[in-house]
Design an enzyme around this catalytic site. Structure first.
Site, PDB file in Angstrom:
ATOM      1  N   HIS A  43       0.865  -1.191   0.000  1.00  0.00           N
ATOM      2  CA  HIS A  43       0.000   0.000   0.000  1.00  0.00           C
ATOM      3  C   HIS A  43       0.895   1.233   0.000  1.00  0.00           C
ATOM      4  O   HIS A  43       1.186   1.801   1.052  1.00  0.00           O
ATOM      5  CB  HIS A  43      -0.907  -0.023   1.236  1.00  0.00           C
ATOM      6  CG  HIS A  43      -1.969   1.027   1.228  1.00  0.00           C
ATOM      7  ND1 HIS A  43      -3.225   0.813   1.756  1.00  0.00           N
ATOM      8  CD2 HIS A  43      -1.983   2.302   0.765  1.00  0.00           C
ATOM      9  CE1 HIS A  43      -3.953   1.907   1.622  1.00  0.00           C
ATOM     10  NE2 HIS A  43      -3.211   2.830   1.024  1.00  0.00           N
ATOM     11  N   GLU A  70      -2.593  -1.624  -3.186  1.00  0.00           N
ATOM     12  CA  GLU A  70      -3.696  -0.882  -2.578  1.00  0.00           C
ATOM     13  C   GLU A  70      -3.391   0.609  -2.581  1.00  0.00           C
ATOM     14  O   GLU A  70      -2.226   1.007  -2.500  1.00  0.00           O
ATOM     15  CB  GLU A  70      -3.894  -1.308  -1.124  1.00  0.00           C
ATOM     16  CG  GLU A  70      -4.185  -2.767  -0.908  1.00  0.00           C
ATOM     17  CD  GLU A  70      -4.355  -3.106   0.558  1.00  0.00           C
ATOM     18  OE1 GLU A  70      -4.957  -4.154   0.854  1.00  0.00           O
ATOM     19  OE2 GLU A  70      -3.871  -2.332   1.423  1.00  0.00           O
ATOM     20  N   THR A 100      -3.274   4.525   9.016  1.00  0.00           N
ATOM     21  CA  THR A 100      -3.650   3.304   8.322  1.00  0.00           C
ATOM     22  C   THR A 100      -5.048   3.501   7.762  1.00  0.00           C
ATOM     23  O   THR A 100      -5.711   4.485   8.070  1.00  0.00           O
ATOM     24  CB  THR A 100      -3.598   2.086   9.268  1.00  0.00           C
ATOM     25  OG1 THR A 100      -3.833   0.883   8.525  1.00  0.00           O
ATOM     26  CG2 THR A 100      -4.624   2.201  10.383  1.00  0.00           C
ATOM     27  N   HIS A 190      -7.867  -6.120   7.422  1.00  0.00           N
ATOM     28  CA  HIS A 190      -7.621  -5.102   8.436  1.00  0.00           C
ATOM     29  C   HIS A 190      -7.835  -5.690   9.830  1.00  0.00           C
ATOM     30  O   HIS A 190      -8.932  -6.110  10.184  1.00  0.00           O
ATOM     31  CB  HIS A 190      -8.497  -3.852   8.288  1.00  0.00           C
ATOM     32  CG  HIS A 190      -7.847  -2.626   8.894  1.00  0.00           C
ATOM     33  ND1 HIS A 190      -6.992  -1.812   8.178  1.00  0.00           N
ATOM     34  CD2 HIS A 190      -7.894  -2.110  10.134  1.00  0.00           C
ATOM     35  CE1 HIS A 190      -6.560  -0.829   8.952  1.00  0.00           C
ATOM     36  NE2 HIS A 190      -7.089  -1.003  10.155  1.00  0.00           N
TER      37      HIS A 190
END
Length: 237
Positions: A43, A70, A100, A190
């Protein structure tokens, strides 16, 4: 079979702390695959505080399973994925200063925008997934964007799991059933860990992939990377 994609952002965070190449991010990705990971997730964020854009280019050349990139589809991010052409792009609406990911897309409000982005990415041959809260209305709107998959944002499930796991899983099961009815592939991620992963897997019909980074890397400090990846794989059997 539900696949395990290992998010290696935290390995990049550790590397960047000293400004050199230790740990070696590319070697870590190779080892994750060798130890049983069925995909590698990254990410990249605009400030490159962990994964750098060049990391994504380098990973694309050597990942042999599946590269999942991501991020928020800003112009720079879209330019990167057009260049790299990863197997999967997961669209996440995180702000540049977010520690995050902390929310899924409002697929009703951003319907036209997401339709354009999804069409662009699919024209590259990438599979597209939209990061989403477990709300049936949002799942239905996601299907209208043309996306291939959704990724359910599981922080709330993880937070509520130990108090009442049946209540925690209920909205996710409902969202998964809607996705299945609409022909959407289903991912999740997550705050998933060795405590809550198996129950999620058992209760989400059609779960294709989980993306796990923070907890897995933390566990690997104590149990070793190879053993930890195998333990996570077992939760998905």
């Amino acid at each position: 079979m539900t696949k395990l994609s290992v998010n290696i952002n935290k390995i990049a965070t550790l590397r960047n702390a000293r400004g050199h190449n230790r740990p070696d991010l590319l070697q870590a990705a190779r080892d994750c695959e060798r130890f049983g990971a069925q995909g590698i997730t990254v990410h990249p964020r605009p400030d490159e505080r962990h994964i750098r854009y060049q990391d994504v280019r380098d990973l694309k050349r050597m990942v042999t399973t599946e590269l999942n990139v991501e991020g928020n589809p800003t112009p720079d991010f879209l330019d990167l994925v057009r260049e790299v052409r990863p197997e999967q792009v997961t669209l996440v609406p995180d702000a540049p200063d977010a520690i995050t990911s902390n929310a899924g897309w409002d697929t009703v409000r951003h319907q036209e925008y997401l339709q354009d982005v999804v069409a662009d990415l699919k024209s590259l041959g990438a599979r597209v997934s939209i990061f989403l809260d477990p709300v049936p209305e949002l799942v239905r709107a996601a299907a209208s964007t043309g996306t291939d998959r959704i990724e359910l944002y599981t922080e709330d499930y993880a937070r509520r799991y130990h108090a009442d796991r049946e209540q925690a899983i209920r909205p996710y099961r409902e969202a998964a059933e809607v996705a299945l009815e609409l022909g959407l592939g289903l991912n999740a991620g997550h705050d998933l860990d060795l405590d809550n992963l198996a129950y999620l897997h058992q209760n989400l019909p059609g779960l294709a992939e989980v993306s796990i980074g923070h907890a897995l890397i933390c566990d690997a400090l104590y149990m070793g990377l190879e053993n930890t990846i195998q333990l996570y794989r077992r939760q998905l059997q």
